[in-house]
Design a protein around this motif. Structure first.
Motif, mmCIF file in Angstrom:
data_model
loop_
_atom_site.group_PDB
_atom_site.id
_atom_site.type_symbol
_atom_site.label_atom_id
_atom_site.label_comp_id
_atom_site.label_asym_id
_atom_site.label_seq_id
_atom_site.Cartn_x
_atom_site.Cartn_y
_atom_site.Cartn_z
ATOM 1 N N ILE A 84 0.847 -1.205 0.000
ATOM 2 C CA ILE A 84 0.000 0.000 0.000
ATOM 3 C C ILE A 84 0.881 1.253 0.000
ATOM 4 O O ILE A 84 0.614 2.240 -0.706
ATOM 5 C CB ILE A 84 -0.965 -0.018 1.219
ATOM 6 N N ASP A 85 1.970 1.189 0.770
ATOM 7 C CA ASP A 85 2.907 2.317 0.785
ATOM 8 C C ASP A 85 3.515 2.509 -0.614
ATOM 9 O O ASP A 85 3.644 3.633 -1.109
ATOM 10 C CB ASP A 85 3.994 2.044 1.834
ATOM 11 N N LEU A 86 3.851 1.397 -1.250
ATOM 12 C CA LEU A 86 4.426 1.467 -2.600
ATOM 13 C C LEU A 86 3.425 2.097 -3.579
ATOM 14 O O LEU A 86 3.764 3.013 -4.335
ATOM 15 C CB LEU A 86 4.806 0.048 -3.057
ATOM 16 N N PHE A 87 2.178 1.618 -3.542
ATOM 17 C CA PHE A 87 1.156 2.174 -4.442
ATOM 18 C C PHE A 87 0.992 3.679 -4.200
ATOM 19 O O PHE A 87 0.812 4.450 -5.143
ATOM 20 C CB PHE A 87 -0.208 1.494 -4.220
ATOM 21 N N SER A 88 1.058 4.078 -2.937
ATOM 22 C CA SER A 88 0.860 5.499 -2.619
ATOM 23 C C SER A 88 2.005 6.338 -3.172
ATOM 24 O O SER A 88 1.792 7.449 -3.659
ATOM 25 C CB SER A 88 0.742 5.689 -1.103
ATOM 26 N N ARG A 89 3.218 5.808 -3.101
ATOM 27 C CA ARG A 89 4.358 6.561 -3.643
ATOM 28 C C ARG A 89 4.290 6.618 -5.178
ATOM 29 O O ARG A 89 4.651 7.610 -5.790
ATOM 30 C CB ARG A 89 5.680 5.944 -3.180
ATOM 31 N N LEU A 90 3.790 5.538 -5.768
ATOM 32 C CA LEU A 90 3.681 5.511 -7.230
ATOM 33 C C LEU A 90 2.608 6.469 -7.738
ATOM 34 O O LEU A 90 2.742 7.055 -8.807
ATOM 35 C CB LEU A 90 3.351 4.086 -7.697
ATOM 36 N N THR A 91 1.521 6.614 -6.961
ATOM 37 C CA THR A 91 0.369 7.386 -7.448
ATOM 38 C C THR A 91 0.306 8.792 -6.869
ATOM 39 O O THR A 91 -0.616 9.546 -7.192
ATOM 40 C CB THR A 91 -0.951 6.673 -7.082
ATOM 41 N N GLU A 92 1.221 9.137 -5.971
ATOM 42 C CA GLU A 92 1.276 10.458 -5.327
ATOM 43 C C GLU A 92 0.024 10.742 -4.509
ATOM 44 O O GLU A 92 -0.400 11.891 -4.390
ATOM 45 C CB GLU A 92 1.430 11.584 -6.356
ATOM 46 N N ARG A 93 -0.631 9.720 -4.001
ATOM 47 C CA ARG A 93 -1.757 9.945 -3.092
ATOM 48 C C ARG A 93 -1.861 8.733 -2.172
ATOM 49 O O ARG A 93 -1.185 7.731 -2.384
ATOM 50 C CB ARG A 93 -3.057 10.188 -3.849
ATOM 51 N N SER A 94 -2.720 8.867 -1.162
ATOM 52 C CA SER A 94 -2.816 7.802 -0.187
ATOM 53 C C SER A 94 -3.808 6.729 -0.691
ATOM 54 O O SER A 94 -4.997 6.999 -0.835
ATOM 55 C CB SER A 94 -3.281 8.442 1.111
ATOM 56 N N ILE A 95 -3.297 5.553 -0.980
ATOM 57 C CA ILE A 95 -4.136 4.476 -1.528
ATOM 58 C C ILE A 95 -4.711 3.641 -0.374
ATOM 59 O O ILE A 95 -4.029 3.360 0.601
ATOM 60 C CB ILE A 95 -3.290 3.587 -2.464
ATOM 61 N N ASP A 96 -5.987 3.260 -0.505
ATOM 62 C CA ASP A 96 -6.645 2.442 0.520
ATOM 63 C C ASP A 96 -7.031 1.089 -0.039
ATOM 64 O O ASP A 96 -7.146 0.918 -1.252
ATOM 65 C CB ASP A 96 -7.943 3.123 0.993
ATOM 66 N N ILE A 97 -7.281 0.180 0.900
ATOM 67 C CA ILE A 97 -7.799 -1.135 0.504
ATOM 68 C C ILE A 97 -9.326 -1.058 0.491
ATOM 69 O O ILE A 97 -9.928 -0.482 1.405
ATOM 70 C CB ILE A 97 -7.319 -2.204 1.501
ATOM 71 N N ASP A 98 -9.951 -1.600 -0.532
ATOM 72 C CA ASP A 98 -11.408 -1.707 -0.559
ATOM 73 C C ASP A 98 -11.767 -2.933 0.283
ATOM 74 O O ASP A 98 -11.657 -4.077 -0.178
ATOM 75 C CB ASP A 98 -11.883 -1.860 -2.010
ATOM 76 N N GLU A 99 -12.174 -2.662 1.527
ATOM 77 C CA GLU A 99 -12.387 -3.767 2.476
ATOM 78 C C GLU A 99 -13.505 -4.697 2.010
ATOM 79 O O GLU A 99 -13.455 -5.906 2.248
ATOM 80 C CB GLU A 99 -12.698 -3.230 3.882
ATOM 81 N N ALA A 100 -14.532 -4.135 1.355
ATOM 82 C CA ALA A 100 -15.652 -4.977 0.902
ATOM 83 C C ALA A 100 -15.142 -5.999 -0.119
ATOM 84 O O ALA A 100 -15.496 -7.190 -0.063
ATOM 85 C CB ALA A 100 -16.745 -4.105 0.293
ATOM 86 N N VAL A 101 -14.277 -5.537 -1.038
ATOM 87 C CA VAL A 101 -13.727 -6.456 -2.047
ATOM 88 C C VAL A 101 -12.822 -7.496 -1.373
ATOM 89 O O VAL A 101 -12.903 -8.696 -1.662
ATOM 90 C CB VAL A 101 -12.959 -5.672 -3.144
ATOM 91 N N ALA A 102 -11.983 -7.029 -0.449
ATOM 92 C CA ALA A 102 -11.056 -7.956 0.227
ATOM 93 C C ALA A 102 -11.834 -9.030 0.983
ATOM 94 O O ALA A 102 -11.549 -10.233 0.853
ATOM 95 C CB ALA A 102 -10.133 -7.189 1.172
ATOM 96 N N ASN A 103 -12.848 -8.602 1.742
ATOM 97 C CA ASN A 103 -13.615 -9.581 2.529
ATOM 98 C C ASN A 103 -14.362 -10.551 1.624
ATOM 99 O O ASN A 103 -14.407 -11.752 1.881
ATOM 100 C CB ASN A 103 -14.624 -8.872 3.456
ATOM 101 N N SER A 104 -14.911 -10.004 0.564
ATOM 102 C CA SER A 104 -15.669 -10.835 -0.368
ATOM 103 C C SER A 104 -14.756 -11.898 -0.980
ATOM 104 O O SER A 104 -15.118 -13.079 -1.072
ATOM 105 C CB SER A 104 -16.248 -9.914 -1.443
ATOM 106 N N GLU A 105 -13.538 -11.489 -1.358
ATOM 107 C CA GLU A 105 -12.638 -12.473 -1.975
ATOM 108 C C GLU A 105 -12.141 -13.484 -0.935
ATOM 109 O O GLU A 105 -11.942 -14.661 -1.262
ATOM 110 C CB GLU A 105 -11.456 -11.793 -2.677
ATOM 111 N N MET A 106 -11.977 -13.034 0.323
ATOM 112 C CA MET A 106 -11.547 -13.979 1.368
ATOM 113 C C MET A 106 -12.593 -15.084 1.539
ATOM 114 O O MET A 106 -12.270 -16.238 1.756
ATOM 115 C CB MET A 106 -11.355 -13.254 2.714
ATOM 116 N N GLU A 107 -13.868 -14.674 1.429
ATOM 117 C CA GLU A 107 -14.935 -15.658 1.643
ATOM 118 C C GLU A 107 -14.999 -16.695 0.528
ATOM 119 O O GLU A 107 -15.439 -17.819 0.744
ATOM 120 C CB GLU A 107 -16.284 -14.940 1.765
ATOM 121 N N THR A 108 -14.588 -16.290 -0.666
ATOM 122 C CA THR A 108 -14.695 -17.221 -1.799
ATOM 123 C C THR A 108 -13.306 -17.581 -2.342
ATOM 124 O O THR A 108 -13.175 -17.973 -3.496
ATOM 125 C CB THR A 108 -15.531 -16.587 -2.930
#
Ligand code: GLN
Length: 424
Positions: A136-160
């Motif tokens: 996430i830190d790497l993505f933020s440095r690459l994009t010049e902004r603070s990148i977040d995780i989409d928790e809904a997507v992460a949880n959904s993929e964890m379930e399946t």
């Protein structure tokens, strides 16, 4: 005034507007809810200006487009040889979620498919930070902004995520991955759930195009060698079992993600990004592939399409009195690469300098590639062997490491000294 580049990107969207093939990914329930009509395209040159059209602010999960960046970080952390001892670089010719292992070594075929990407993620550890935090830190440095995780997507993929979990258990049990499979898969899934826009992706791709330096912040994020390696693996493996078709038709290193994004990179020039959720049978955005074809054709992105040959390195040869002595001055220019330095060496071989003093004026030289450095210093050694005196005018220090092995007569002059010397 609106930039014609933006007009062109609008046009790409318009020309692919009736393209409705494909279906949104549904094996991650949260992705099945994506609006199939969202569409966006962006490009960013190595100068760092992003041009984007369509749903430019729309965020979606990065998914497999995170893989090359995780792989680059692993190569920077551990060195290429160590990473290669865990994960291969052969195209698998299989779908992204196959257990594609090398039958002899048991290593995942490459880092762009899930098995290799989970193993890559498992290699990333930091000083107390988890691999996901580092990504996430790497993505933020690459994009010049603070990148977040989409928790809904992460949880959904964890379930399946049974299939990825299955891959990780097999890798672990065969000894190909030491990390606890659950930790590796959870981290990998969170890495894939980072939320980005086409604007972000264009900047990320442009950093790879710019040899690993983020074009706006100037931060060197990956070294040149790492970037070259990662782009090579993207070229051969980035589009899964469509990689061969892709390389011949579109012709640039690329990576797709199941949320509908694709990034492509023309080294030294530009990074492009497209987004449209419905996927083709290979798991690549269907309209995205169509848009990439057009971008490649219209913008001349294909790597194998030879561009203008490099100019000769030799701008002019002059004979003049310098500091009261007759001298031959070779005025060099541009980037010194194989084809451009060849014409310089040919000129010297065919028309050897007629004065003892030989001056190479490199004040107009931009970059000297290793091949040119080697050839030039061998040429200089030969001239010294013939009894010439050599002067290098090299204000940008492009050839600082040139040394005659016998410490003979090579002098370094400033541009001012040359100018005054000619005037004298
Ligand atoms: N997170 C997704 C998965 O592992 C990424 C796959 C993809 O984008 N192709 O299934």
């Amino acid at each position: 005034m609106r930039s014609p580049i933006l007009d062109y990107l609008d046009d790409v969207l318009e020309r692919t507007d009736d393209f409705d093939a494909g279906a949104v990914a549904d094996y991650i329930p949260e992705l099945a809810a994506a609006d199939p009509n969202r569409v966006a395209v962006a490009l960013c040159t190595v100068n760092g200006t992003v041009y984007a059209s369509g749903d430019v602010g729309h965020e979606f999960s990065i998914q497999s487009m995170s893989k090359p960046f995780a792989y680059a970080l692993a190569v920077e952390d551990l060195g290429l040889q160590t990473v290669l001892s865990h994960i291969g670089v052969e195209p698998s010719g299989e779908a992204f979620n196959e257990l594609s292992l090398d039958p002899e070594s048991g290593k995942p075929r490459n880092p762009m498919i899930n098995a290799g990407a989970i193993a890559t993620h498992a290699l990333l550890t930091g000083d107390g930070d988890t691999a996901t935090e580092r990504m996430i830190d790497l993505f933020s440095r690459l994009t010049e902004r603070s990148i977040d995780i989409d928790e809904a997507v992460a949880n959904s993929e964890m379930e399946t995520g049974a299939r990825n979990m299955g891959l990780a258990y097999l890798l672990h049990s065969s000894g190909a991955m030491a990390t606890d499979p659950r930790v590796a898969v959870e981290g990998y899934i969170r890495q894939c759930a980072a939320s980005v826009t086409v604007h972000d992706l264009a900047l990320m791709a442009a950093t790879l195009a710019n040899a690993g330096v983020q074009p706006n912040t100037g931060e060197r994020i990956f070294c040149r060698q790492t970037t070259k390696h990662v782009l090579s693996v993207m070229a051969s493996c980035g589009m899964y079992d469509a990689a061969g078709d892709w390389l011949s038709a579109v012709g640039i290193p690329a990576k797709s993600g199941v949320a509908g994004g694709i990034i492509g990179i023309l080294p030294g020039q530009v990074g492009v990004a497209v987004f449209s959720p419905p996927l083709d049978a290979h798991g690549n955005s269907a309209r995205g592939v169509e848009m990439m074809h057009r971008l490649s054709d219209d913008l001349g992105l294909h790597l194998m399409d030879a561009g203008r040959p490099a100019r000769s390195s030799l701008r002019e040869t002059r004979v003049a009195d310098v500091e009261g002595e007759p001298a031959t001055i070779y005025v060099l220019q541009g980037d010194m690469v194989l084809s451009s330095i060849e014409s310089l060496t040919r000129e010297i071989v065919e028309n050897p300098p007629k004065t003892e003093l030989v001056i190479f004026d490199m004040s107009r030289v931009d970059e000297v590639l290793p091949v040119a450095r080697r050839t030039a210093s061998e040429m200089a050694t030969k001239l010294l062997d013939e009894g010439y005196c050599i002067v290098l005018v090299d204000p940008e220090n492009t050839v600082t490491d040139f040394q005659d092995s016998q410490g003979r007569n090579v002098q370094w002059w400033s541009s001012e000294r040359l100018e005054q010397g000619i005037g004298a």
